[in-house]
Design an enzyme around this catalytic site. Sequence first.
Site, mmCIF file in Angstrom:
data_model
loop_
_atom_site.group_PDB
_atom_site.id
_atom_site.type_symbol
_atom_site.label_atom_id
_atom_site.label_comp_id
_atom_site.label_asym_id
_atom_site.label_seq_id
_atom_site.Cartn_x
_atom_site.Cartn_y
_atom_site.Cartn_z
ATOM 1 N N SER A 91 -10.537 -0.618 4.555
ATOM 2 C CA SER A 91 -9.709 -0.910 5.727
ATOM 3 C C SER A 91 -9.081 0.364 6.269
ATOM 4 O O SER A 91 -8.447 1.113 5.530
ATOM 5 C CB SER A 91 -8.588 -1.882 5.346
ATOM 6 O OG SER A 91 -9.156 -3.121 5.023
ATOM 7 N N GLU A 104 -4.180 3.130 6.920
ATOM 8 C CA GLU A 104 -4.101 3.046 5.455
ATOM 9 C C GLU A 104 -4.846 4.251 4.879
ATOM 10 O O GLU A 104 -4.435 4.832 3.875
ATOM 11 C CB GLU A 104 -4.760 1.730 5.007
ATOM 12 C CG GLU A 104 -4.777 1.545 3.501
ATOM 13 C CD GLU A 104 -5.265 0.157 3.103
ATOM 14 O OE1 GLU A 104 -5.069 -0.813 3.868
ATOM 15 O OE2 GLU A 104 -5.852 0.051 2.006
ATOM 16 N N ARG A 110 0.817 -1.229 0.000
ATOM 17 C CA ARG A 110 0.000 0.000 0.000
ATOM 18 C C ARG A 110 0.849 1.277 0.000
ATOM 19 O O ARG A 110 0.414 2.325 0.504
ATOM 20 C CB ARG A 110 -0.969 0.036 1.198
ATOM 21 C CG ARG A 110 -1.880 -1.174 1.293
ATOM 22 C CD ARG A 110 -2.970 -1.190 0.234
ATOM 23 N NE ARG A 110 -3.740 -2.413 0.329
ATOM 24 C CZ ARG A 110 -3.506 -3.500 -0.427
ATOM 25 N NH1 ARG A 110 -2.570 -3.485 -1.377
ATOM 26 N NH2 ARG A 110 -4.228 -4.578 -0.284
HETATM 27 C C1 LIG Z 1 -15.596 -0.380 0.498
HETATM 28 C C2 LIG Z 1 -14.135 -0.184 0.225
HETATM 29 C C3 LIG Z 1 -13.331 -1.280 -0.004
HETATM 30 C C4 LIG Z 1 -11.959 -1.113 -0.246
HETATM 31 N N1 LIG Z 1 -11.190 -2.215 -0.488
HETATM 32 C C5 LIG Z 1 -9.892 -2.055 -0.784
HETATM 33 C C6 LIG Z 1 -9.074 -3.199 -1.094
HETATM 34 O O1 LIG Z 1 -9.522 -4.328 -1.115
HETATM 35 N N2 LIG Z 1 -7.760 -2.983 -1.400
HETATM 36 C C7 LIG Z 1 -7.213 -1.731 -1.401
HETATM 37 O O2 LIG Z 1 -6.020 -1.604 -1.693
HETATM 38 N N3 LIG Z 1 -7.961 -0.643 -1.099
HETATM 39 C C8 LIG Z 1 -9.275 -0.767 -0.804
HETATM 40 N N4 LIG Z 1 -10.025 0.333 -0.512
HETATM 41 C C9 LIG Z 1 -9.372 1.673 -0.425
HETATM 42 C C10 LIG Z 1 -9.323 2.475 -1.735
HETATM 43 O O3 LIG Z 1 -10.362 2.097 -2.616
HETATM 44 C C11 LIG Z 1 -7.965 2.349 -2.430
HETATM 45 O O4 LIG Z 1 -6.915 2.828 -1.620
HETATM 46 C C12 LIG Z 1 -7.924 3.138 -3.757
HETATM 47 O O5 LIG Z 1 -6.719 2.846 -4.425
HETATM 48 C C13 LIG Z 1 -8.007 4.642 -3.555
HETATM 49 O O6 LIG Z 1 -8.248 5.214 -4.821
HETATM 50 P P1 LIG Z 1 -8.977 6.630 -4.937
HETATM 51 O O7 LIG Z 1 -9.039 7.007 -6.354
HETATM 52 O O8 LIG Z 1 -10.291 6.573 -4.228
HETATM 53 O O9 LIG Z 1 -7.957 7.543 -4.166
HETATM 54 P P2 LIG Z 1 -8.260 8.676 -3.089
HETATM 55 O O10 LIG Z 1 -8.924 8.073 -1.903
HETATM 56 O O11 LIG Z 1 -8.946 9.810 -3.728
HETATM 57 O O12 LIG Z 1 -6.770 9.079 -2.709
HETATM 58 C C14 LIG Z 1 -5.918 8.168 -2.069
HETATM 59 C C15 LIG Z 1 -4.472 8.651 -2.213
HETATM 60 O O13 LIG Z 1 -4.111 8.595 -3.588
HETATM 61 C C16 LIG Z 1 -3.772 9.907 -4.050
HETATM 62 N N5 LIG Z 1 -4.279 10.017 -5.429
HETATM 63 C C17 LIG Z 1 -5.542 9.844 -5.879
HETATM 64 N N6 LIG Z 1 -5.581 9.997 -7.215
HETATM 65 C C18 LIG Z 1 -4.324 10.278 -7.614
HETATM 66 C C19 LIG Z 1 -3.714 10.554 -8.866
HETATM 67 N N7 LIG Z 1 -4.391 10.586 -10.024
HETATM 68 N N8 LIG Z 1 -2.388 10.812 -8.890
HETATM 69 C C20 LIG Z 1 -1.633 10.814 -7.747
HETATM 70 N N9 LIG Z 1 -2.153 10.556 -6.534
HETATM 71 C C21 LIG Z 1 -3.488 10.287 -6.471
HETATM 72 C C22 LIG Z 1 -4.430 10.870 -3.082
HETATM 73 O O14 LIG Z 1 -3.768 12.120 -3.058
HETATM 74 C C23 LIG Z 1 -4.297 10.103 -1.785
HETATM 75 O O15 LIG Z 1 -3.003 10.231 -1.252
HETATM 76 C C24 LIG Z 1 -11.400 0.186 -0.257
HETATM 77 C C25 LIG Z 1 -12.236 1.301 -0.037
HETATM 78 C C26 LIG Z 1 -13.587 1.126 0.201
HETATM 79 C C27 LIG Z 1 -14.458 2.327 0.409
#
Ligand SMILES: Cc1cc2nc3c(=O)[nH]c(=O)nc-3n(C[C@H](O)[C@H](O)[C@H](O)COP(=O)(O)OP(=O)(O)OC[C@H]3O[C@@H](n4cnc5c(N)ncnc54)[C@H](O)[C@@H]3O)c2cc1C
Length: 337
Positions: free
Chosen positions: A246, A320, A198
């Site tokens: 998580s 996380e 992560r």
């Molecule tokens: C119900 C649920 C289940 C989940 N299950 C998992 C799982 O199984 N495995 C897992 O790994 N995660 C899981 N997650 C967490 C999440 O979905 C992941 O971490 C995902 O990768 C975050 O992506 P995001 O676009 O929503 O990023 P955001 O939440 O918007 O941002 C997260 C981080 O990434 C950065 N970021 C976002 N977009 C960019 C970009 N284009 N360029 C550079 N940095 C960027 C942000 O600045 C921040 O630091 C879950 C979340 C939920 C709500």
Amino acid sequence: MGEQPDVELSVSLGAADPDAVRAACQALAPLGTWVAAGGELGPKTTYRVGGRAAVLVTARSEADLVLVAAAAEASRLPVLVVGRGSNLLVADGGFGGIALLLDPAGFGAVTIDSSTVRAGGAVALPTLARQTVDAGLTGLEWAVGVPGSVGGGVRMNAGGHGSDIAHSLRHCRVADLGLRRGAQVEQWGVLDLRYGYRTSAIGLRHVVVDAEFALLPGDRDAGRETIRDIVRWRREHQPGGQNAGSVFTNPPGEPSADSAGWLIETAGCKGRRWGSAMVSPKHANFIQSDSGGSADDVRALMELVRIEVDRVHGITLHTEVRLIGFPPQPSMSGRDL
Ligand SMILES: Cc1cc2nc3c(=O)[nH]c(=O)nc-3n(C[C@H](O)[C@H](O)[C@H](O)COP(=O)(O)OP(=O)(O)OC[C@H]3O[C@@H](n4cnc5c(N)ncnc54)[C@H](O)[C@@H]3O)c2cc1C
């Protein structure tokens, strides 16, 4: 890979210098209605709680990112790239910087050429999982259960069901918003990303513009069946509602090391409540918010859980979920633990 701090950006909306906010808005003025001073940020996260950003801007193209870099340089405000907000908790007091969204119209394309898949930073991971399976490819089925974007997934090295982004990413293109970098776009290979659990080398000044994945030819029906199984498993084992998946990373160690969920459950925290926030009775590593709830309650409950796990197991959990706009040290606001 070093441990990431729990609070990613600690500047609250109230702490933002009004002159700096004005300077940022001036630099972004050519983007017209795509810029909002004091735009709502909390509702753009899956927690759907938390405050506003000093400046909220949506980029529709790489050219727009050049303006965002200029605004960051002119104002010296911090920039937060927001994907689908599924790993973010924004404080009720908001974020005193520039929150940058990527518009799917400019960053949402998927192209598939044989087993090479290119996807824009704003593409939803579940959509990418389904499209690649429909194209007869295998390697990204796991992503159907992760409600983030390609950009957020690349930064977080999102993963699940025995795989992660690092398994199939070939390279990505990254715009650097750092001082005097002017949103210069560079290609980063998977080794440049220095992936860990992560974590990646993508920092706060980097925007993942798009990514290229190397997949394998697969069986379409088998892929669709895998996707159905993953969706079913998620429904059975994880709560719906307002959360960010998580909360804590699993402590380092062998794969047999105790998971964060097990540590929290056996510390007696499952179902614990703090105001509008609750440790999910379904999955102890999820903290839910009530509708209309408070991000500060979620943060306080995270801290309570961390203290209890440390007391019972002697293990310090790390989040996380990326915390935005909170002070580095949590305040329990005088309420009794
Ligand atoms: C119900 C649920 C289940 C989940 N299950 C998992 C799982 O199984 N495995 C897992 O790994 N995660 C899981 N997650 C967490 C999440 O979905 C992941 O971490 C995902 O990768 C975050 O992506 P995001 O676009 O929503 O990023 P955001 O939440 O918007 O941002 C997260 C981080 O990434 C950065 N970021 C976002 N977009 C960019 C970009 N284009 N360029 C550079 N940095 C960027 C942000 O600045 C921040 O630091 C879950 C979340 C939920 C709500």
